[in-house]
Design an enzyme around this catalytic site. Structure first.
Site, PDB file in Angstrom:
ATOM      1  N   TYR A 166      28.595  46.224  45.423  1.00 53.23           N
ATOM      2  CA  TYR A 166      29.932  45.446  44.550  1.00 53.23           C
ATOM      3  C   TYR A 166      29.360  43.865  44.596  1.00 53.23           C
ATOM      4  CZ  TYR A 166      33.494  48.905  43.549  1.00 53.23           C
ATOM      5  OH  TYR A 166      33.974  50.140  42.976  1.00 53.23           O
ATOM      6  N   ARG A 170      24.446  36.158  34.552  1.00 48.29           N
ATOM      7  CA  ARG A 170      24.416  36.506  33.293  1.00 48.29           C
ATOM      8  C   ARG A 170      25.771  35.748  32.713  1.00 48.29           C
ATOM      9  NH1 ARG A 170      25.529  37.332  29.050  1.00 48.29           N
ATOM     10  NH2 ARG A 170      25.554  39.012  27.561  1.00 48.29           N
ATOM     11  N   SER A 194      42.996  32.782  54.740  1.00 47.10           N
ATOM     12  CA  SER A 194      43.501  32.777  56.117  1.00 47.10           C
ATOM     13  C   SER A 194      42.826  33.112  57.046  1.00 47.10           C
ATOM     14  CB  SER A 194      44.701  34.016  55.788  1.00 47.10           C
ATOM     15  OG  SER A 194      45.505  33.744  54.810  1.00 47.10           O
ATOM     16  N   ASN A 227      34.999  56.674  46.060  1.00 43.99           N
ATOM     17  CA  ASN A 227      34.797  55.248  46.263  1.00 43.99           C
ATOM     18  C   ASN A 227      33.412  54.927  45.698  1.00 43.99           C
ATOM     19  OD1 ASN A 227      35.249  52.553  47.278  1.00 43.99           O
ATOM     20  ND2 ASN A 227      34.386  52.747  49.121  1.00 43.99           N
ATOM     21  N   THR A 232      44.202  54.563  52.136  1.00 44.73           N
ATOM     22  CA  THR A 232      43.599  54.199  53.207  1.00 44.73           C
ATOM     23  C   THR A 232      44.456  53.218  54.238  1.00 44.73           C
ATOM     24  OG1 THR A 232      41.329  54.409  52.282  1.00 44.73           O
ATOM     25  CG2 THR A 232      41.566  52.985  54.298  1.00 44.73           C
ATOM     26  N   TYR A 258      46.676  37.766  39.792  1.00 45.23           N
ATOM     27  CA  TYR A 258      46.973  38.002  41.354  1.00 45.23           C
ATOM     28  C   TYR A 258      46.295  39.052  41.973  1.00 45.23           C
ATOM     29  CZ  TYR A 258      50.664  34.696  40.157  1.00 45.23           C
ATOM     30  OH  TYR A 258      51.068  33.308  39.622  1.00 45.23           O
ATOM     31  N   HIS A 309      48.549  39.138  33.498  1.00 47.35           N
ATOM     32  CA  HIS A 309      49.250  38.078  34.605  1.00 47.35           C
ATOM     33  C   HIS A 309      48.894  38.893  35.827  1.00 47.35           C
ATOM     34  CE1 HIS A 309      50.293  34.136  35.111  1.00 47.35           C
ATOM     35  NE2 HIS A 309      50.764  34.649  36.252  1.00 47.35           N
ATOM     36  N   ASP A 354      36.224  55.276  57.528  1.00 52.17           N
ATOM     37  CA  ASP A 354      35.651  54.990  56.178  1.00 52.17           C
ATOM     38  C   ASP A 354      36.948  55.002  55.317  1.00 52.17           C
ATOM     39  OD1 ASP A 354      34.471  54.701  53.778  1.00 52.17           O
ATOM     40  OD2 ASP A 354      32.569  55.895  54.379  1.00 52.17           O
ATOM     41  N   THR A 377      38.106  51.033  38.710  1.00 54.14           N
ATOM     42  CA  THR A 377      39.125  50.117  39.253  1.00 54.14           C
ATOM     43  C   THR A 377      40.344  50.912  39.727  1.00 54.14           C
ATOM     44  OG1 THR A 377      38.150  48.340  38.011  1.00 54.14           O
ATOM     45  CG2 THR A 377      40.070  47.930  39.293  1.00 54.14           C
ATOM     46  N   THR A 432      39.583  53.018  42.763  1.00 50.09           N
ATOM     47  CA  THR A 432      39.483  52.037  43.857  1.00 50.09           C
ATOM     48  C   THR A 432      41.115  51.648  44.326  1.00 50.09           C
ATOM     49  OG1 THR A 432      37.449  51.104  43.213  1.00 50.09           O
ATOM     50  CG2 THR A 432      39.079  49.721  44.792  1.00 50.09           C
ATOM     51  N   ASN A 461      36.069  46.417  50.079  1.00 51.37           N
ATOM     52  CA  ASN A 461      35.277  47.661  50.677  1.00 51.37           C
ATOM     53  C   ASN A 461      34.835  47.519  52.064  1.00 51.37           C
ATOM     54  OD1 ASN A 461      34.340  50.183  49.326  1.00 51.37           O
ATOM     55  ND2 ASN A 461      35.006  48.999  47.569  1.00 51.37           N
ATOM     56  N   THR A 474      53.290  30.811  46.772  1.00 46.41           N
ATOM     57  CA  THR A 474      52.085  30.114  46.829  1.00 46.41           C
ATOM     58  C   THR A 474      52.043  28.878  47.395  1.00 46.41           C
ATOM     59  OG1 THR A 474      51.613  31.247  44.643  1.00 46.41           O
ATOM     60  CG2 THR A 474      50.093  29.687  45.540  1.00 46.41           C
ATOM     61  N   MET A 498      27.388  27.616  26.049  1.00 42.48           N
ATOM     62  CA  MET A 498      28.598  27.098  25.201  1.00 42.48           C
ATOM     63  C   MET A 498      28.904  25.632  25.422  1.00 42.48           C
ATOM     64  SD  MET A 498      31.639  29.982  25.681  1.00 42.48           S
ATOM     65  CE  MET A 498      31.559  30.023  27.221  1.00 42.48           C
ATOM     66  N   ASP A 531      26.007  32.321  29.710  1.00 42.31           N
ATOM     67  CA  ASP A 531      26.680  32.061  28.396  1.00 42.31           C
ATOM     68  C   ASP A 531      27.502  30.762  28.383  1.00 42.31           C
ATOM     69  OD1 ASP A 531      26.247  34.728  27.331  1.00 42.31           O
ATOM     70  OD2 ASP A 531      27.911  35.665  28.359  1.00 42.31           O
ATOM     71  N   PHE A 587      31.013  33.337  23.837  1.00 39.96           N
ATOM     72  CA  PHE A 587      32.272  33.224  24.372  1.00 39.96           C
ATOM     73  C   PHE A 587      33.138  34.521  24.640  1.00 39.96           C
ATOM     74  CE2 PHE A 587      34.518  31.888  20.066  1.00 39.96           C
ATOM     75  CZ  PHE A 587      35.177  32.886  20.212  1.00 39.96           C
ATOM     76  N   GLU A 640      46.785  40.797  36.715  1.00 38.58           N
ATOM     77  CA  GLU A 640      45.572  40.692  37.353  1.00 38.58           C
ATOM     78  C   GLU A 640      45.012  39.424  37.725  1.00 38.58           C
ATOM     79  OE1 GLU A 640      40.998  41.459  36.769  1.00 38.58           O
ATOM     80  OE2 GLU A 640      42.838  42.490  37.082  1.00 38.58           O
ATOM     81  N   THR A 664      31.983  51.195  37.476  1.00 38.48           N
ATOM     82  CA  THR A 664      31.951  49.595  37.368  1.00 38.48           C
ATOM     83  C   THR A 664      30.480  49.128  36.870  1.00 38.48           C
ATOM     84  OG1 THR A 664      33.844  49.313  38.864  1.00 38.48           O
ATOM     85  CG2 THR A 664      32.460  47.461  38.517  1.00 38.48           C
ATOM     86  N   LYS A 697      52.051  29.495  51.327  1.00 33.33           N
ATOM     87  CA  LYS A 697      50.913  29.839  51.690  1.00 33.33           C
ATOM     88  C   LYS A 697      49.997  28.519  52.072  1.00 33.33           C
ATOM     89  CE  LYS A 697      50.200  34.440  49.719  1.00 33.33           C
ATOM     90  NZ  LYS A 697      49.569  35.011  50.975  1.00 33.33           N
ATOM     91  N   SER A 743      33.768  55.197  42.039  1.00 31.98           N
ATOM     92  CA  SER A 743      34.306  53.852  41.434  1.00 31.98           C
ATOM     93  C   SER A 743      33.531  52.724  41.185  1.00 31.98           C
ATOM     94  CB  SER A 743      35.308  53.596  42.327  1.00 31.98           C
ATOM     95  OG  SER A 743      36.533  54.336  42.631  1.00 31.98           O
ATOM     96  N   SER A 757      55.886  34.941  57.303  1.00 32.43           N
ATOM     97  CA  SER A 757      55.998  34.300  56.175  1.00 32.43           C
ATOM     98  C   SER A 757      54.967  34.557  55.057  1.00 32.43           C
ATOM     99  CB  SER A 757      56.165  32.764  56.224  1.00 32.43           C
ATOM    100  OG  SER A 757      55.320  32.308  56.641  1.00 32.43           O
ATOM    101  N   HIS A 799      43.035  24.599  32.977  1.00 30.76           N
ATOM    102  CA  HIS A 799      43.771  25.073  33.935  1.00 30.76           C
ATOM    103  C   HIS A 799      43.502  26.722  34.352  1.00 30.76           C
ATOM    104  CE1 HIS A 799      47.182  27.348  35.652  1.00 30.76           C
ATOM    105  NE2 HIS A 799      47.177  27.978  34.622  1.00 30.76           N
ATOM    106  N   PHE A 800      42.895  27.459  33.478  1.00 30.74           N
ATOM    107  CA  PHE A 800      42.600  28.647  34.059  1.00 30.74           C
ATOM    108  C   PHE A 800      41.290  28.782  35.058  1.00 30.74           C
ATOM    109  CE2 PHE A 800      40.176  32.731  33.080  1.00 30.74           C
ATOM    110  CZ  PHE A 800      41.158  33.821  33.387  1.00 30.74           C
ATOM    111  N   HIS A 801      40.180  27.959  34.721  1.00 28.95           N
ATOM    112  CA  HIS A 801      39.060  27.808  35.141  1.00 28.95           C
ATOM    113  C   HIS A 801      39.511  27.090  36.702  1.00 28.95           C
ATOM    114  CE1 HIS A 801      37.152  28.886  31.407  1.00 28.95           C
ATOM    115  NE2 HIS A 801      36.051  29.092  32.367  1.00 28.95           N
TER     116      HIS A 801
END
Length: 523
Positions: A61, A71, A299, A142, A211, A288, A284, A135, A201, A204, A124, A359, A79, A75, A103, A286, A149, A362, A145, A315, A419-421
């Site tokens: 994976y 790859r 952690s 597994n 498990t 998380y 959304h 396992d 997915t 998985t 995994n 968040t 851009m 792209d 894009f 996704e 992908t 954390k 899966s 906590s 923001h997203f990146h």
């Protein structure tokens, strides 16, 4: 899809596509030739390609994610280069049609075939070892899966040389993705590749929830599980809850395209905005699904390299589960401009601010873990500290975008792209690279070169800020995303800085490749 392909699907009239496809095919043939000459096929078939061992599947994976990172980054740098030079009278080197495909492919590959394999690979490899089990619950499933992908990734890349990719962005919104505006094979490649990998997915998710809940070693009660296992459990519960939504949405779009149904065609009684609702009801959670395993990695890393136990373990667990629940209550902030009304926008705006609280818990726990610790600044910890700074900035811009009036101004601008990146690179990618450096000795029995690891970190960190800080400014100046040509020359200096940042990130990727090569040679 196959019925639409003819010899005209070979893009001989596009030199960039032909050259890139030829290079990719040449690299693949070279690798296959080396494996054949060395006589490695029996070993690879027996020990890796048909393996059901969770550790080897985790490594595969991760290897898939690293290859697809190259790859997807190709792209990205195309851009950035196009926008840096296509200003005023200059048209750049990418035709609009090709740019739209790039894009779209970039977002699709980075989310589904880089970020997802990164986090699933870590889960995994690590979770069964931390739980003390031999396992996963369903080892053969597994392996299935993983290969689903990999098949999805292969299908995306096949579009590079046979046919074309979608021009719809990575979200595939109708009506642009309907037959009227996309009659060729691009959207078909998009839908089938994501359906195939999405099923893998989902399998998985079922595998790892089973498990973690059923196969823990004797004495491993829930509140003795490492935090990474908790984040893996939350992630896989989200996968089980969220991915069927995406699968059903794509089935409806496929029926629209193949059978002439009208789920998302307004003129025929459907509802285009229902696609957007369903997509982000998956989309959304996704975010998380991707970030929670990275939280688990940080952690583990911060506790190890500060020489202390993790501050306030309970906590951290409760914050993880809180995020798991709240992630399904914020999806509409992706399209505040829909016109749903003040009450709906206010609810989702408030929920988007509330989800920042666990968040923040954390982040404070990690800071208190570091406080008065015996800190050792190794590569994994550097990525963790870089993450905390970067992710907090990304979180603050996210809370800003959660205010509907602000979102009305900034929606669809490059501020949103930054923001997203900020969240995905500073969170998921930094988390994956921290986990890669941290657990590599466990996987292969030798450590990675520390100097090149730290050089990679600094290239990634500085390159990231150079690449995306200008986009915040450009977004406030009014630059929208997905522009193939820049009409305002005053934006060019900031776009050149962003291009320099992308080059520096590429140097970080080269350092990682060199780090692996040097480490293998000197072990």
């Amino acid at each position: 899809m196959l019925g639409k392909l003819s010899w005209a699907a070979i893009l001989l009239n596009e030199p960039i596509a032909v050259l890139t496809g030829a290079v990719v095919v040449l690299v693949i043939l070279t690798v296959l030739g080396i494996i054949t000459i060395k006589g490695w096929w029996p070993y690879l078939w027996r020990e890796w390609l048909t393996s059901v061992d969770h550790k080897r599947l985790g490594v595969m994976y991760f290897l898939l994610a690293l290859v697809m990172l190259l790859r997807g980054f190709a792209d990205a740098i195309m851009m950035r280069s196009q926008q840096a030079v296509a200003v005023g009278g200059a048209q750049g080197y990418l035709p609009p049609d090709h740019y739209n495909q790039i894009f779209s492919a970039h977002g699709t590959i980075m989310i589904f075939f880089v970020a997802m394999p990164f986090v699933i690979g870590l889960i995994n490899f690590v979770v069964p070892l931390q739980l003390g089990v031999r396992d996963v619950a369903f080892p053969v499933l597994n392996s299935v899966s993983f290969w689903l992908t990999a098949s999805g990734a292969l299908l995306v890349n096949a579009s590079l040389v046979i046919g074309n990719f979608a021009r719809t962005g990575w979200m595939g919104y109708p009506p642009l993705s309907e037959l009227t505006f996309s009659p060729d094979v691009g959207v078909d490649y998009y839908l089938w590749s994501l359906q195939i990998s999405g099923i893998g997915t989902l399998l998985t998710g079922v595998n790892f929830v089973t498990t973690i809940l059923k196969l823990r070693a004797p004495g491993m009660i829930y509140f003795r599980m490492p935090v990474f296992c908790w984040t893996a459990l939350a992630t896989n519960m989200l996968i089980i809850a969220a991915f069927p939504i995406l699968t059903a949405t794509f089935v409806m779009l496929l029926l629209d395209r193949y059978v002439g149904m009208h789920f998302f065609t307004n003129d025929a009684g459907g509802n285009q905005m229902m696609y957007v609702n369903l997509f982000w009801a998956w989309g959304h959670p996704e975010v998380y699904i991707l970030i929670l395993p990275a939280f688990g990695v940080f952690s583990e890393v911060i506790a190890t390299f500060s020489g202390k136990g993790l501050f306030s373990y309970r906590s951290m667990v409760l914050a993880t589960l809180g995020i798991c629940v709240l992630s399904f209550m914020v999806w509409l902030h992706h399209f505040f401009t829909m016109g749903a009304g003040a009450d709906v926008n206010a609810f989702f705006g408030i929920m988007s601010m509330i989800i920042a609280v666990p968040t923040g818990v954390k982040v404070f726990n990690w800071l208190f873990t570091l406080f008065r610790g015996r800190i050792v600044f190794k590569t994994p910890l550097l990525f963790a500290i870089g993450f905390m700074v970067t992710f907090v900035i990304g979180g603050m811009t996210g809370v800003l975008l959660a205010v509907p009036p602000v979102d009305f101004v900034l929606h669809n601008s490059v501020f949103l792209v930054a923001h997203f990146h900020n969240v995905i690179i500073g969170g998921v990618v930094f988390g994956a690279l921290a986990g890669y450096n941290y657990w590599f000795p466990k996987a292969f029995g030798f450590t990675l070169d520390e100097r090149l690891g730290q050089a990679s970190f600094w290239c990634w960190l500085v390159g990231f800020y150079l690449a995306f800080t200008p986009l915040y400014v450009l977004g406030l100046m009014g630059m929208t995303r997905r522009l193939q040509h820049i009409s305002d020359p005053s934006w060019q200096p900031l776009l050149l800085v962003a291009e320099a940042g992308a080059v520096l990130i590429f140097c970080g990727i080269l350092c990682q490749i060199a780090q692996l090569y040097v480490s293998i040679r000197t072990r």
